[in-house]
Every structure is written in C-alpha cells, then in structure tokens.
Design a protein around this motif. Sequence first.
Motif, PDB file in Angstrom:
ATOM      1  N   ALA A  61       6.966   2.094 -21.935  1.00  0.00           N
ATOM      2  CA  ALA A  61       7.742   0.870 -21.678  1.00  0.00           C
ATOM      3  C   ALA A  61       7.521   0.376 -20.240  1.00  0.00           C
ATOM      4  CB  ALA A  61       9.222   1.140 -21.917  1.00  0.00           C
ATOM      5  N   ASP A  62       8.049  -0.811 -19.928  1.00  0.00           N
ATOM      6  CA  ASP A  62       7.966  -1.374 -18.580  1.00  0.00           C
ATOM      7  C   ASP A  62       8.831  -0.576 -17.617  1.00  0.00           C
ATOM      8  OD1 ASP A  62       6.286  -3.444 -19.353  1.00  0.00           O
ATOM      9  OD2 ASP A  62       7.948  -4.793 -19.794  1.00  0.00           O
ATOM     10  N   MET A  63       8.400  -0.563 -16.353  1.00  0.00           N
ATOM     11  CA  MET A  63       9.149   0.129 -15.308  1.00  0.00           C
ATOM     12  C   MET A  63       9.535  -0.871 -14.240  1.00  0.00           C
ATOM     13  SD  MET A  63       7.180   3.754 -15.046  1.00  0.00           S
ATOM     14  CE  MET A  63       8.618   4.693 -14.559  1.00  0.00           C
ATOM     15  N   ARG A  64      10.629  -0.578 -13.507  1.00  0.00           N
ATOM     16  CA  ARG A  64      11.075  -1.439 -12.407  1.00  0.00           C
ATOM     17  C   ARG A  64      11.002  -0.671 -11.102  1.00  0.00           C
ATOM     18  NH1 ARG A  64      15.976  -1.103  -9.846  1.00  0.00           N
ATOM     19  NH2 ARG A  64      17.297   0.591 -10.542  1.00  0.00           N
ATOM     20  N   ASN A  65      10.756  -1.412 -10.026  1.00  0.00           N
ATOM     21  CA  ASN A  65      10.737  -0.829  -8.693  1.00  0.00           C
ATOM     22  C   ASN A  65      12.190  -0.630  -8.268  1.00  0.00           C
ATOM     23  OD1 ASN A  65      10.583  -0.305  -5.936  1.00  0.00           O
ATOM     24  ND2 ASN A  65       8.824  -1.628  -5.665  1.00  0.00           N
ATOM     25  N   ARG A  66      12.585   0.616  -8.022  1.00  0.00           N
ATOM     26  CA  ARG A  66      13.974   0.917  -7.672  1.00  0.00           C
ATOM     27  C   ARG A  66      14.356   0.396  -6.290  1.00  0.00           C
ATOM     28  NH1 ARG A  66      15.280   7.020  -8.972  1.00  0.00           N
ATOM     29  NH2 ARG A  66      17.380   6.298  -9.255  1.00  0.00           N
ATOM     30  N   ASP A  99       0.811  -1.219   0.000  1.00  0.00           N
ATOM     31  CA  ASP A  99       0.000   0.000   0.000  1.00  0.00           C
ATOM     32  C   ASP A  99       0.846   1.272   0.000  1.00  0.00           C
ATOM     33  OD1 ASP A  99      -2.362  -1.477   0.030  1.00  0.00           O
ATOM     34  OD2 ASP A  99      -2.326  -1.635   2.215  1.00  0.00           O
ATOM     35  N   GLU A 100       2.150   1.118   0.142  1.00  0.00           N
ATOM     36  CA  GLU A 100       3.052   2.264   0.185  1.00  0.00           C
ATOM     37  C   GLU A 100       3.582   2.584  -1.215  1.00  0.00           C
ATOM     38  OE1 GLU A 100       7.473   2.881   1.901  1.00  0.00           O
ATOM     39  OE2 GLU A 100       5.997   2.141   3.338  1.00  0.00           O
ATOM     40  N   GLU A 101       3.694   3.868  -1.524  1.00  0.00           N
ATOM     41  CA  GLU A 101       4.235   4.260  -2.824  1.00  0.00           C
ATOM     42  C   GLU A 101       5.708   3.898  -2.914  1.00  0.00           C
ATOM     43  OE1 GLU A 101       3.668   8.394  -3.705  1.00  0.00           O
ATOM     44  OE2 GLU A 101       1.756   7.980  -4.659  1.00  0.00           O
ATOM     45  N   SER A 102       6.126   3.448  -4.091  1.00  0.00           N
ATOM     46  CA  SER A 102       7.516   3.127  -4.370  1.00  0.00           C
ATOM     47  C   SER A 102       7.974   3.947  -5.567  1.00  0.00           C
ATOM     48  CB  SER A 102       7.669   1.641  -4.700  1.00  0.00           C
ATOM     49  OG  SER A 102       7.317   0.854  -3.590  1.00  0.00           O
ATOM     50  N   THR A 103       9.274   4.052  -5.720  1.00  0.00           N
ATOM     51  CA  THR A 103       9.833   4.761  -6.864  1.00  0.00           C
ATOM     52  C   THR A 103      10.069   3.750  -7.982  1.00  0.00           C
ATOM     53  OG1 THR A 103      10.931   6.300  -5.377  1.00  0.00           O
ATOM     54  CG2 THR A 103      11.708   6.254  -7.636  1.00  0.00           C
ATOM     55  N   TYR A 104       9.544   4.054  -9.167  1.00  0.00           N
ATOM     56  CA  TYR A 104       9.702   3.205 -10.337  1.00  0.00           C
ATOM     57  C   TYR A 104      10.519   3.928 -11.387  1.00  0.00           C
ATOM     58  CZ  TYR A 104       6.262  -0.003  -8.439  1.00  0.00           C
ATOM     59  OH  TYR A 104       5.616  -0.901  -7.644  1.00  0.00           O
ATOM     60  N   GLU A 105      11.394   3.168 -12.083  1.00  0.00           N
ATOM     61  CA  GLU A 105      12.252   3.726 -13.121  1.00  0.00           C
ATOM     62  C   GLU A 105      12.005   2.975 -14.423  1.00  0.00           C
ATOM     63  OE1 GLU A 105      16.988   4.554 -13.893  1.00  0.00           O
ATOM     64  OE2 GLU A 105      16.386   3.224 -12.284  1.00  0.00           O
ATOM     65  N   CYS A 106      11.910   3.703 -15.520  1.00  0.00           N
ATOM     66  CA  CYS A 106      11.660   3.123 -16.835  1.00  0.00           C
ATOM     67  C   CYS A 106      12.908   2.430 -17.360  1.00  0.00           C
ATOM     68  CB  CYS A 106      11.211   4.220 -17.804  1.00  0.00           C
ATOM     69  SG  CYS A 106      10.931   3.596 -19.479  1.00  0.00           S
ATOM     70  N   PRO A 126       3.239  -1.586 -10.024  1.00  0.00           N
ATOM     71  CA  PRO A 126       3.960  -1.443 -11.289  1.00  0.00           C
ATOM     72  C   PRO A 126       3.062  -0.797 -12.345  1.00  0.00           C
ATOM     73  CG  PRO A 126       4.282  -3.633 -10.393  1.00  0.00           C
ATOM     74  CD  PRO A 126       3.246  -2.960  -9.544  1.00  0.00           C
ATOM     75  N   ILE A 127       3.639   0.114 -13.079  1.00  0.00           N
ATOM     76  CA  ILE A 127       2.875   0.852 -14.077  1.00  0.00           C
ATOM     77  C   ILE A 127       3.628   0.882 -15.396  1.00  0.00           C
ATOM     78  CG2 ILE A 127       1.714   2.340 -12.411  1.00  0.00           C
ATOM     79  CD1 ILE A 127       3.775   4.521 -13.121  1.00  0.00           C
ATOM     80  N   GLU A 128       2.972   1.393 -16.410  1.00  0.00           N
ATOM     81  CA  GLU A 128       3.593   1.638 -17.704  1.00  0.00           C
ATOM     82  C   GLU A 128       4.193   3.040 -17.658  1.00  0.00           C
ATOM     83  OE1 GLU A 128       1.215   2.314 -21.535  1.00  0.00           O
ATOM     84  OE2 GLU A 128       1.492   0.141 -21.398  1.00  0.00           O
ATOM     85  N   CYS A 129       5.327   3.234 -18.293  1.00  0.00           N
ATOM     86  CA  CYS A 129       5.997   4.530 -18.279  1.00  0.00           C
ATOM     87  C   CYS A 129       5.093   5.610 -18.866  1.00  0.00           C
ATOM     88  CB  CYS A 129       7.296   4.460 -19.075  1.00  0.00           C
ATOM     89  SG  CYS A 129       8.153   6.051 -19.156  1.00  0.00           S
TER      90      CYS A 129
END
Length: 46
Positions: free
Chosen positions: A36-41, A9-16, A28-31
């Motif tokens: 493109a796919d994103m990864r959880n940093r 439930d906590e926000e995370s930082t995602y990088e494309c 996980p979301i779309e950029c």
Amino acid sequence: MKDVTTDPDEESTYECFACGAVTRATSPIECPECGADMRNREIPVE
C-alpha cells in the motif's frame, strides 16, 4: 502551523496507510509488508 522543510537526500520515516508498518527511506515508497501507499511521518496530516 509551522512549515516543515525536508532535505530530499536525507532519510525520512514512512508509515503505511493500510497496515501501519514503519520504514526509513529517501523517497516515498510502496509498503514492503502489504504494497500500500506510505506517508512521510515528518509531514503533518491535516
């Protein structure tokens, strides 16, 4: 290597993977820049 625990439930930082855009989200979301796919940093890449 240390195990990483995340709160779903906590926000995370995602990088494309493609363009390097960074955003915060709860799942996980779309950029938003290129689609493109994103990864959880917070989760290490081996």
